[in-house]
Design an enzyme around this catalytic site. Structure first.
Site, short mmCIF file in Angstrom:
data_model
loop_
_atom_site.label_atom_id
_atom_site.label_comp_id
_atom_site.label_asym_id
_atom_site.label_seq_id
_atom_site.Cartn_x
_atom_site.Cartn_y
_atom_site.Cartn_z
N HIS A 161 1.32 5.19 -2.21
CA HIS A 161 0.85 6.32 -3.33
C HIS A 161 2.17 6.79 -4.06
O HIS A 161 2.86 7.54 -3.41
CB HIS A 161 0.04 7.18 -2.63
CG HIS A 161 -1.17 6.56 -2.06
ND1 HIS A 161 -2.55 6.44 -2.43
CD2 HIS A 161 -1.33 6.37 -0.54
CE1 HIS A 161 -3.06 6.07 -1.63
NE2 HIS A 161 -2.77 5.74 -0.59
N LEU A 162 2.34 6.58 -5.12
CA LEU A 162 3.77 7.00 -5.95
C LEU A 162 3.26 8.30 -6.83
O LEU A 162 4.09 8.70 -7.35
CB LEU A 162 4.28 5.91 -6.71
CG LEU A 162 4.84 4.66 -5.80
CD1 LEU A 162 5.46 3.75 -6.71
CD2 LEU A 162 5.52 5.12 -4.72
N ARG A 163 1.94 8.65 -6.81
CA ARG A 163 1.73 9.83 -7.50
C ARG A 163 1.59 9.98 -9.11
O ARG A 163 1.42 11.01 -9.41
CB ARG A 163 2.38 11.12 -6.78
CG ARG A 163 2.05 11.00 -5.06
CD ARG A 163 0.66 11.22 -4.82
NE ARG A 163 0.56 11.48 -3.25
CZ ARG A 163 -0.44 11.06 -2.54
NH1 ARG A 163 -1.30 10.24 -3.15
NH2 ARG A 163 -0.59 11.44 -1.42
N ASP A 194 1.15 2.97 3.64
CA ASP A 194 0.33 3.82 3.07
C ASP A 194 1.09 5.25 2.72
O ASP A 194 0.77 6.44 3.22
CB ASP A 194 -0.75 4.19 3.89
CG ASP A 194 -1.73 5.18 3.64
OD1 ASP A 194 -1.81 5.32 2.49
OD2 ASP A 194 -2.68 5.71 4.24
N ASN A 228 -5.78 9.89 7.20
CA ASN A 228 -6.75 9.23 7.31
C ASN A 228 -6.64 7.59 6.85
O ASN A 228 -6.18 7.50 5.95
CB ASN A 228 -7.57 9.85 6.20
CG ASN A 228 -9.13 9.43 6.13
OD1 ASN A 228 -9.41 8.90 7.27
ND2 ASN A 228 -9.82 9.82 5.29
N HIS A 280 -10.82 0.92 1.60
CA HIS A 280 -10.53 2.06 2.44
C HIS A 280 -11.87 2.18 3.24
O HIS A 280 -12.70 2.75 2.81
CB HIS A 280 -10.24 3.30 1.77
CG HIS A 280 -10.14 4.49 2.28
ND1 HIS A 280 -8.75 5.25 2.41
CD2 HIS A 280 -10.77 5.39 2.99
CE1 HIS A 280 -9.18 6.45 3.07
NE2 HIS A 280 -10.15 6.67 3.29
N HIS A 305 0.80 -1.17 -0.12
CA HIS A 305 -0.10 0.12 -0.01
C HIS A 305 0.80 1.19 0.05
O HIS A 305 1.50 1.61 1.01
CB HIS A 305 -0.83 0.01 1.19
CG HIS A 305 -1.85 0.87 1.21
ND1 HIS A 305 -3.01 0.96 2.09
CD2 HIS A 305 -1.92 2.30 0.63
CE1 HIS A 305 -3.95 1.86 1.58
NE2 HIS A 305 -3.36 2.97 1.06
N ASP A 311 -8.92 3.01 -3.22
CA ASP A 311 -8.05 3.60 -1.88
C ASP A 311 -8.06 5.17 -2.18
O ASP A 311 -7.73 5.63 -3.25
CB ASP A 311 -6.85 2.99 -1.72
CG ASP A 311 -6.44 3.62 -0.28
OD1 ASP A 311 -6.87 3.07 0.60
OD2 ASP A 311 -5.32 4.31 -0.49
#
Lengths: 320, 429
Positions: B65-67, B308, B281, B182, B63, B155
């Protein structure tokens, strides 16, 4: 130099009872200045103060402005509309620009909880919180304490109940901390949907029926009910709010004693408070407004490094 | 013939094979060729000194987030994959809330290609559950799988519609992939900035109650029971969620769950002073929740640790708390936080750490790695369990600097990260 209050006034929660006492005591001599024909002393001559209001405010802004002018400070008002703030400037850039102009103090009103702290952490100037979101409104809390002290002589042991939308109220939080530190007993009363879920951990007595609150209290501080609470689904209607939680003459008539009435304003007459209560013999709502100027003078004077014991002399003009 | 790699003098730790012994490990042709005992280096072999270190199957973060695509100013697949390698991860799974959303085979293929060019940790795409993550129509799971996706998730947003969640759990069974949720009941969480409790009440910040998560946790468990699908619950934050997952697992329902290092180590108190680096969050909860999550990780109720990892621009966090975005980075601090806050105090041991950060993620997401078995792919992490270091965000390989752990001194650090037999990270190199 560090003042007796520290660099900033961000809330009443971080203050000691001694510091609160000091502000209240310092306000006493300043009350008299507003009664003079020439309402001005030179205590803050040469100090520059910016009143930075990101939210609409009439009472608080004018009260601060009078306090500053009566102490001879140079002041500038910045309202969010028409300023660079509306053009998308961030709070941190606004702060740095103000700092670059070498100001001494900032009075900030902002819709976000923590905004005053955010500013205070980033600039050298003294910061006074004039209300941040639903966090604190310390000068309102102090002027409420002063008004109660004027009436009762002392705050210790007095029973004060805050009635209404505590969840969204910065006035409520400042009152709870201030009153508790000064030894008063604090109650809160309102629809459970408008009290913080964790209110039980604040060390206050929670009343679910306003009749019980009135029976218990020696003073009621009645909060403004914002009209948008209805559309957001917290309460069904203003009419029903008045019927169940409104402070009416009939309810007060059943109280075992006279109950002092405070309201931070602006009032919704006929909603949280009936007109004959607001205008009645036990209302000190306008005394609160008068005391507001003296309290803000005291806070400005102390943060500027003014010595409390010289507040009386400062009125004369020789000391600062 | 490529050069062989000999990991010499380390302690081999592979809980999937109950292996915990001092010994060498030889990598040849990208695979684990031999392990155990003393191995002679022989010709054309590079030797890495692993004395004092654990040699374990490579960590896998399911999990992050590599954007990329969309916010390459905040992170790219290349910088994210290098940050992952620096944290000891040999593989990560990238969440699909990119701009545009990773909801089709072309978008999945783009991530695969960018990851190959990065030549660091492996990056496995996770596809969206719904088209554009709008929560309405199902995305093409099969096409995304064919292009290399390993799971599906919306997610960043909850799957608000119970019907959509049910359908996703049913449809995903054709591909045997987990459906990741999520868990956040949107009307209950709306407007919230932190955990609802005494701290939020004092700070005057709108709260997110624990029930916002738990309502969706039990909904998803019940839907997994109804459908027989595999639901994987992202970033669990409450004691109540742990109890519900335990209830589900006891009944044989296919529910698995992850927890982040920050939910294992921080409480709502970190929000004091309106520190936006503590805004996430789900929000940071209470000490009782932290304790329950650690215990659940130990006993396996919670299956694995996931970061995350959520990079944000400096400016985005340098603002009023209510307006700041949720999330912190985590790839480069995860190992040390788990060692410092869970292994050192005795909540879990190193074998459990490796199981929850490598073996379990590989097994649940059907990924290669997660084992040191002879002949398996040489995705290996060498970490020093005793090395102390101080978190300095400016030294991160991630573009993100948004961490609440800046200045903290932690124990445990990856020394070599090896992917397919290639050293993609070496400490100090």
């Amino acid at each position: 130099m560090t003042s007796a209050l520290g660099k900033d006034l961000l809330g009443l929660e971080p203050l000691t009872s001694e510091q609160i006492q000091l502000v209240l005591d310092t306000a006493e001599p300043f009350k008299e200045i507003s009664e003079r024909a020439i309402k001005k002393v030179p205590a803050l001559r040469g100090q520059t103060i910016v009143n930075l209001f990101f939210e609409a405010s009439t009472r608080t802004r004018i009260s601060f402005e009078f306090a500053e002018k009566r102490l001879s400070a140079d002041t500038v008002n910045v309202a969010s509309s028409g300023s660079s703030v509306q053009k998308g400037e961030t709070l941190v850039d606004t702060a740095r620009n103000l700092e670059a102009m070498r100001i001494d103090m900032v009075v900030i009103r902002h819709g976000a909880s923590g905004a005053a702290r955010f500013l205070a952490d980033r600039i050298e100037s003294n910061v006074i919180n004039a209300g941040d979101g639903t966090h604190e409104h310390p000068t309102q809390g102090l002027l409420d304490l002063l008004t109660l002290r004027d009436h009762f002589g002392t705050l210790a042991g007095r029973r004060v109940c805050i009635v209404g939308d505590v969840l969204h109220s910065r006035v409520a939080r400042s009152n709870i901390w201030g009153l508790k530190k000064m030894g008063a007993e604090v109650g809160v009363c309102g629809p459970r949907s408008l009290l913080p879920w964790a209110i039980g951990e604040f060390g206050v007595t929670v009343f679910s029926r306003v009749e019980e609150a009135i029976e218990w209290a020696e003073a009621l501080n009645i909060l403004r009910l914002q009209l948008e609470r209805m559309t957001a689904g917290y309460i069904p209607s203003l009419r029903e709010y008045n019927r169940v939680f409104g402070i009416t003459r009939e309810r007060l008539a059943r109280a075992p004693r006279d109950v002092l009435i405070l309201h931070p304003g602006p009032m919704n007459r006929g909603v949280e408070i009936d007109s004959d209560v607001a205008d009645g013999p036990h209302s000190v709502i306008l005394n609160q407004v008068t005391n507001g100027v003296a309290i803000r003078m005291a806070v400005l004077y102390l943060l500027a490094g003014g010595r409390p014991e010289l507040a009386e002399a400062a009125k004369g003009g020789s000391e600062r | 013939m490529t050069r062989r790699l000999l990991l010499q003098g380390g302690r081999l730790l592979d809980p999937s094979r109950r292996l915990d012994e001092r010994g060498d490990l030889l990598i040849a042709e990208g695979k684990i060729a031999r392990l155990g005992g003393t191995i002679d280096a022989g010709e054309s072999t590079d030797v890495l000194d692993c004395a004092g270190c654990y040699v374990s199957p490579g960590f896998i973060d399911v999990h992050c987030h590599l954007r990329e695509p969309g916010r390459e100013d905040v992170e790219t697949i290349a910088t994210g994959a290098r940050a992952a390698a620096a944290g000891g991860f040999t593989a990560v799974c990238a969440m699909p809330n990119t701009e545009p959303v990773t909801d089709n085979q072309a978008a999945v293929g783009f991530i695969i290609r960018q990851a190959l060019r990065a030549n660091a940790a492996r990056v496995y795409p996770i596809g969206a559950i719904s088209v554009a993550q709008r929560g309405e129509a199902l995305a093409e799971f099969g096409e995304m799988m064919g292009a290399g996706a390993v799971a599906v998730s919306d997610d960043g947003r909850p799957v608000a519609s119970a019907h959509l969640m049910r359908t996703a759990l049913e449809y995903a069974q054709a591909f045997d992939i987990p459906v990741i949720d999520h868990c956040e009941e949107p009307t209950l969480a709306k407007g919230g900035a932190m955990n609802e409790g005494v701290v939020s009440a004092r700070l005057g910040l709108p709260g997110i109650p624990t029930e916002a998560e738990e309502i969706m946790v039990i909904r998803d468990i019940l839907l997994a029971r109804r459908t027989g699908g595999h639901v994987h619950l992202a970033h669990m934050s409450t004691k109540g969620s742990v109890e519900l997952i335990r209830w589900g697992k006891e009944r044989g329902i296919r529910v698995t769950a992850e927890v982040t290092p920050h939910h294992l180590t921080l409480t709502e108190d970190a929000c004091e002073g309106y520190d936006t680096h503590a805004k996430m969050n789900p929000p940071l909860r209470t000490a009782a929740d932290v304790a329950a999550l650690g215990e659940a990780l130990r006993d396996g109720t919670i299956d694995l640790v996931a970061t995350d990892h959520a990079p944000h621009h400096y400016d985005a966090k340098e603002r009023e708390f209510a307006d700041a975005p949720f999330g912190i980075i985590g790839l480069e601090t995860a190992l040390a936080l788990v060692v410092t806050e869970l292994v050192t105090p005795g909540v879990i041991d190193f074998a459990t750490l490796v199981d929850r950060m490598s073996c379990r993620p590989a097994a649940l997401f059907h990924l290669q790695g997660g084992t040191l078995a002879q002949g398996s792919v040489a995705d290996v992490t060498v970490f020093d369990p005793a090395r102390t270091w101080t978190v300095d965000p400016s030294s991160f390989l991630s573009k993100g600097r948004n961490t609440p752990y800046a200045g903290r001194t932690l124990t445990g650090r990856a020394v070599y990260t090896i992917v397919g037999g290639h050293v993609v990270y070496r400490l100090g190199g």
